[in-house]
Structures are given as structure tokens and as C-alpha cells.
Design a protein around this motif. Structure first.
Motif, PDB file in Angstrom:
ATOM      1  N   ALA A  62      17.554  31.404  38.930  1.00 56.45           N
ATOM      2  CA  ALA A  62      18.697  31.132  38.089  1.00 56.45           C
ATOM      3  C   ALA A  62      18.936  32.434  37.633  1.00 56.45           C
ATOM      4  CB  ALA A  62      17.603  30.523  36.994  1.00 56.45           C
ATOM      5  N   VAL A  63      18.346  33.302  37.700  1.00 58.66           N
ATOM      6  CA  VAL A  63      18.666  34.832  37.437  1.00 58.66           C
ATOM      7  C   VAL A  63      19.327  35.416  38.327  1.00 58.66           C
ATOM      8  CG1 VAL A  63      17.076  36.802  39.473  1.00 58.66           C
ATOM      9  CG2 VAL A  63      17.815  36.935  37.196  1.00 58.66           C
ATOM     10  N   ASP A  64      20.113  35.060  39.396  1.00 59.79           N
ATOM     11  CA  ASP A  64      20.851  35.042  40.511  1.00 59.79           C
ATOM     12  C   ASP A  64      22.267  34.739  40.089  1.00 59.79           C
ATOM     13  OD1 ASP A  64      18.975  36.653  42.777  1.00 59.79           O
ATOM     14  OD2 ASP A  64      18.164  34.515  43.135  1.00 59.79           O
ATOM     15  N   ARG A  65      21.859  33.021  39.845  1.00 57.75           N
ATOM     16  CA  ARG A  65      23.184  32.751  39.214  1.00 57.75           C
ATOM     17  C   ARG A  65      23.672  32.712  37.619  1.00 57.75           C
ATOM     18  NH1 ARG A  65      19.235  28.252  41.804  1.00 57.75           N
ATOM     19  NH2 ARG A  65      18.574  28.160  39.609  1.00 57.75           N
ATOM     20  N   GLU A  66      23.052  33.250  36.983  1.00 57.63           N
ATOM     21  CA  GLU A  66      23.058  33.782  35.937  1.00 57.63           C
ATOM     22  C   GLU A  66      23.502  35.026  35.858  1.00 57.63           C
ATOM     23  OE1 GLU A  66      23.368  36.403  32.127  1.00 57.63           O
ATOM     24  OE2 GLU A  66      22.351  37.108  34.074  1.00 57.63           O
ATOM     25  N   LEU A  67      23.623  36.228  36.652  1.00 60.55           N
ATOM     26  CA  LEU A  67      24.256  37.075  36.695  1.00 60.55           C
ATOM     27  C   LEU A  67      25.946  36.724  37.711  1.00 60.55           C
ATOM     28  CD1 LEU A  67      24.971  40.042  36.247  1.00 60.55           C
ATOM     29  CD2 LEU A  67      23.523  40.711  38.550  1.00 60.55           C
ATOM     30  N   ALA A  68      25.313  36.144  38.885  1.00 60.22           N
ATOM     31  CA  ALA A  68      26.608  35.712  39.494  1.00 60.22           C
ATOM     32  C   ALA A  68      27.586  34.550  38.711  1.00 60.22           C
ATOM     33  CB  ALA A  68      25.903  35.458  40.736  1.00 60.22           C
ATOM     34  N   GLY A  69      27.109  34.050  37.914  1.00 59.44           N
ATOM     35  CA  GLY A  69      28.241  33.368  36.393  1.00 59.44           C
ATOM     36  C   GLY A  69      28.769  34.939  35.995  1.00 59.44           C
ATOM     37  N   ARG A  70      28.592  35.755  35.619  1.00 59.63           N
ATOM     38  CA  ARG A  70      28.921  37.006  34.753  1.00 59.63           C
ATOM     39  C   ARG A  70      29.713  37.552  35.785  1.00 59.63           C
ATOM     40  NH1 ARG A  70      24.382  40.161  32.520  1.00 59.63           N
ATOM     41  NH2 ARG A  70      25.968  40.980  31.042  1.00 59.63           N
ATOM     42  N   VAL A  71      29.162  37.599  36.831  1.00 56.35           N
ATOM     43  CA  VAL A  71      30.316  38.643  38.040  1.00 56.35           C
ATOM     44  C   VAL A  71      31.992  37.434  37.785  1.00 56.35           C
ATOM     45  CG1 VAL A  71      30.853  39.071  40.132  1.00 56.35           C
ATOM     46  CG2 VAL A  71      28.190  39.782  39.250  1.00 56.35           C
ATOM     47  N   VAL A  72      31.741  36.538  38.354  1.00 58.71           N
ATOM     48  CA  VAL A  72      32.825  35.088  38.203  1.00 58.71           C
ATOM     49  C   VAL A  72      34.489  35.632  37.160  1.00 58.71           C
ATOM     50  CG1 VAL A  72      33.635  32.681  39.153  1.00 58.71           C
ATOM     51  CG2 VAL A  72      31.512  33.776  40.050  1.00 58.71           C
ATOM     52  N   ASP A  73      32.659  35.583  36.166  1.00 54.30           N
ATOM     53  CA  ASP A  73      34.094  35.498  34.410  1.00 54.30           C
ATOM     54  C   ASP A  73      34.690  36.786  34.751  1.00 54.30           C
ATOM     55  OD1 ASP A  73      33.044  33.165  33.105  1.00 54.30           O
ATOM     56  OD2 ASP A  73      31.456  33.742  32.523  1.00 54.30           O
ATOM     57  N   ALA A  74      34.341  37.513  35.174  1.00 56.17           N
ATOM     58  CA  ALA A  74      34.991  39.206  35.242  1.00 56.17           C
ATOM     59  C   ALA A  74      35.882  38.587  36.631  1.00 56.17           C
ATOM     60  CB  ALA A  74      34.019  39.987  34.946  1.00 56.17           C
ATOM     61  N   ALA A  75      35.892  38.363  37.315  1.00 57.29           N
ATOM     62  CA  ALA A  75      36.395  38.250  38.298  1.00 57.29           C
ATOM     63  C   ALA A  75      36.605  37.262  39.474  1.00 57.29           C
ATOM     64  CB  ALA A  75      36.006  39.464  39.794  1.00 57.29           C
ATOM     65  N   PRO A  76      37.138  36.761  38.598  1.00 55.34           N
ATOM     66  CA  PRO A  76      37.034  34.841  39.659  1.00 55.34           C
ATOM     67  C   PRO A  76      37.048  34.681  41.466  1.00 55.34           C
ATOM     68  CG  PRO A  76      38.273  34.525  37.681  1.00 55.34           C
ATOM     69  CD  PRO A  76      38.523  35.956  37.962  1.00 55.34           C
ATOM     70  N   VAL A  77      38.098  35.695  41.552  1.00 56.02           N
ATOM     71  CA  VAL A  77      38.004  36.010  42.698  1.00 56.02           C
ATOM     72  C   VAL A  77      37.238  36.162  43.923  1.00 56.02           C
ATOM     73  CG1 VAL A  77      38.892  38.661  43.237  1.00 56.02           C
ATOM     74  CG2 VAL A  77      39.910  36.756  44.638  1.00 56.02           C
ATOM     75  N   VAL A  78      35.641  36.462  42.961  1.00 55.15           N
ATOM     76  CA  VAL A  78      34.620  37.169  43.944  1.00 55.15           C
ATOM     77  C   VAL A  78      33.788  35.907  45.064  1.00 55.15           C
ATOM     78  CG1 VAL A  78      32.382  37.509  44.091  1.00 55.15           C
ATOM     79  CG2 VAL A  78      33.802  38.618  43.214  1.00 55.15           C
ATOM     80  N   PRO A  79      34.253  34.046  44.689  1.00 56.60           N
ATOM     81  CA  PRO A  79      33.980  33.417  45.473  1.00 56.60           C
ATOM     82  C   PRO A  79      34.529  33.482  46.595  1.00 56.60           C
ATOM     83  CG  PRO A  79      33.038  32.259  43.640  1.00 56.60           C
ATOM     84  CD  PRO A  79      34.035  33.914  43.481  1.00 56.60           C
ATOM     85  N   LEU A  80      36.191  33.832  46.544  1.00 64.05           N
ATOM     86  CA  LEU A  80      36.956  33.303  47.273  1.00 64.05           C
ATOM     87  C   LEU A  80      36.925  34.327  48.952  1.00 64.05           C
ATOM     88  CD1 LEU A  80      39.685  32.157  45.678  1.00 64.05           C
ATOM     89  CD2 LEU A  80      38.745  30.533  47.320  1.00 64.05           C
ATOM     90  N   VAL A  81      36.444  35.746  48.015  1.00 64.18           N
ATOM     91  CA  VAL A  81      36.275  37.484  49.151  1.00 64.18           C
ATOM     92  C   VAL A  81      34.930  36.970  50.132  1.00 64.18           C
ATOM     93  CG1 VAL A  81      35.597  39.382  49.133  1.00 64.18           C
ATOM     94  CG2 VAL A  81      37.448  38.537  47.677  1.00 64.18           C
ATOM     95  N   ALA A  82      33.668  36.460  49.527  1.00 65.65           N
ATOM     96  CA  ALA A  82      32.758  35.617  49.864  1.00 65.65           C
ATOM     97  C   ALA A  82      32.889  34.769  50.762  1.00 65.65           C
ATOM     98  CB  ALA A  82      31.726  34.908  49.138  1.00 65.65           C
ATOM     99  N   ARG A  83      34.039  33.730  51.040  1.00 66.82           N
ATOM    100  CA  ARG A  83      34.650  32.653  51.897  1.00 66.82           C
ATOM    101  C   ARG A  83      35.577  33.485  52.785  1.00 66.82           C
ATOM    102  NH1 ARG A  83      36.975  29.158  49.120  1.00 66.82           N
ATOM    103  NH2 ARG A  83      37.288  27.916  51.186  1.00 66.82           N
TER     104      ARG A  83
END
Length: 304
Positions: A62-83
């Protein structure tokens, strides 16, 4: 080292973290950075597990998902970059095995295992391919040893890119890889976790010095944007991770000393397509596929 939305992570019931309650895990410390209330038993956010979450995997807390959500709020492209990075891994490994004739692979900063990994991709071309995985994260290593290093042609060992001489001299890769013959080295989403103060150019020089002529190196690196600068601050302040996006010119400098291979453009950036829809967990990333991808990718050869 962290690594590689769409690819499900392969893990057994013991190693899968999704179903485990953080309250049942061994404690790290009470309190979080900047006074965030973190349960005493919760782990710190981890870049490899966050990357797994961006890929749609289950090996995260959960602690990873919480920070990852804040990362995606700041830069929605991050999951796309990972893929996109994962797509580049598939493309580059197949190229290295098929067109470049590589039969020895060293994946530095391998990250958590995913649905498709270097050993399976390379051996789809030639079953004799030998693969050594290296990472400096004990959690990543435990997964790699349990799920990847399961035959005589594969191994996983502790190694840090910041000390290339020790990494290349480790007995585990030496058991599998003949360093008198060309080696395919993968540095995918690894160099942007090396700070400028750690001198990534000198690290690359040391790595290349230890490789025989004809070796190939595949590199992917986050390209600097204002959004990724905000992500870097989050990683630094909340997870103590030195994420360092760089300009495309700075990334190209890290590729100096390698001859670009003909099948790829002459240098960063390499356009990387995003092959699958964004999972519902990241709706803010929808519709970004047509924007420039802040990911520079390169495959080069050490001159003979």
C-alpha cells in the motif's frame, strides 16, 4: 535498481505481496518523511515495487501504491513510460539475439520479474542463450533467484552499476559468460538512478572497458521534463531514491563510445510505441499515447 502497464508480474504465493497485510510484516520504523503518518510496520516505498505497480503487477505494498498515485498525479505519463520501457526491452532483446547474434546477456538493474523476461525472450531465438541478472536490491534478488535463476543457463547476483569493475568481476556472471566473446548488456531504466555526483560517464567508461569488442549495450533513460522533475522530487523526498531525468543531449553523451546499430536510429531518442491500453488504475494516463514519450532509448556496439 528499479525497473520496467500491461505486463502482469509472475510470482508464486509466497513472493506475491499484494495479498499480504503490511501490518503483518516486520517493522521498519515509525513515522515517515515530512511527518507523514506511516504505521510502524509499513515498509518504506520502494522504486522496484512502484515500477511493478505501474506495470499492473501485484508485487507491491500500500505504501508503494500511495506514493505511485502521487507520482501519477504529478506526471500522468509515468505508467506509459514504464510500459514503453518494457516494450523496448522486448524489442531490443529480440534484436540482439536475432540480428546481432548475441548469445550472452547481462541485465544490470533487472528489477522484479515480469511476464516476459530476458531469458525467455532470448531463448525464444536460441535455447542456448545464457543470462545473468544483476541488482543491488535484496528484495529484487530474492525474486530473481526464485523465479528466474532456475536452470544452469541463468543466474542472479548482487551487483551495483556504480562499481562496474566489481560487477563484471563477480564470479556469478563469470560462471555463465565468457568475457572473451561479445556480451549483450542491458541498462534499462537504470542510469537515471545514478546521480550526476556519481559520474555516470565514468561509470559507462568503466563498464565499456570491461566488455570485449563487438559487445552490444541497450540503454533506456528518462528524458527530462518539468513533470518528471516533480517526480524526481517525490522519489527523493518520500522514498530516498535519486531519480535523475536528463536532457536528451546528456543521455546521448552517456552513449558515447558505442556505435549505433543500423536497425535503430543514430542515437536517442528512439520512438517507442505503447502496445496496450492503460489499465483502469491509471485513468489520468488515458489519451497521452500520442504525446512525445519522455524516454530515450539506444542500442550500440562496442567497436572492434
Amino acid at each position: 535498481m528499479a525497473r520496467r502497464l500491461g505486463d502482469a508480474v509472475t510470482s508464486g504465493p509466497v513472493l506475491s505481496m499484494d495479498a499480504r497485510d503490511p501490518a503483518a510484516l516486520p517493522g521498519r520504523r515509525a513515522g515517515g518523511r515530512r511527518g507523514r503518518p506511516v504505521p510502524e510496520t509499513a515498509p518504506e516505498p520502494n522504486a522496484a515495487r512502484m515500477y511493478d505497480y505501474y506495470l499492473g503487477g501485484k508485487d507491491n505494498y500500500a505504501v508503494d501504491r500511495e506514493l505511485a498515485g502521487r507520482v501519477v498525479d504529478a506526471a500522468p505519463v509515468v505508467p506509459l513510460v514504464a510500459r514503453a520501457n518494457r516494450a523496448f526491452l522486448r524489442r531490443s532483446v529480440r534484436f540482439l539475439a536475432e540480428s546481432a547474434g548475441m548469445r550472452q546477456f547481462l541485465d544490470i538493474g533487472c528489477g522484479l520479474p515480469a511476464l516476459e523476461n530476458v531469458n525467455g525472450l532470448a531463448r525464444a531465438v536460441d535455447p542456448s542463450c545464457r543470462v545473468a541478472y544483476a541488482d543491488n536490491d535484496p528484495m529484487v534478488l530474492s525474486h530473481a533467484r526464485a523465479l528466474l535463476a532456475v536452470d544452469d543457463l541463468t543466474d542472479a547476483f548482487g551487483g551495483d552499476l556504480r562499481d562496474p569493475e566489481a560487477l563484471l568481476g563477480h564470479p556469478a556472471p563469470r560462471r555463465l559468460i565468457d568475457f572473451d566473446e561479445p556480451v549483450a548488456v542491458l541498462l534499462l531504466s537504470v542510469l537515471h538512478f545514478v546521480t550526476d555526483a556519481e559520474d555516470p560517464r565514468a561509470i559507462m567508461d568503466g563498464l565499456l572497458a570491461g566488455l570485449p569488442p563487438g559487445s552490444h549495450v541497450a540503454i533506456s533513460h528518462a528524458a527530462r521534463t518539468p513533470e518528471l522533475d516533480a517526480v524526481a522530487a517525490l522519489y527523493r523526498d518520500e522514498a530516498d531514491v535519486p531519480f535523475t531525468p536528463r536532457t536528451r543531449e546528456a543521455i546521448a553523451e552517456l552513449c558515447r563510445g558505442l556505435e549505433p546499430v543500423e536497425a535503430f536510429p543514430a542515437g536517442p531518442p528512439l520512438p517507442v510505441s505503447v502496445p496496450a491500453p492503460v489499465p483502469d488504475r491509471f485513468p489520468r494516463s488515458a489519451g497521452l499515447e500520442s504525446d512525445p514519450m519522455p524516454l530515450a532509448c539506444f542500442v550500440g556496439r562496442k567497436p572492434r
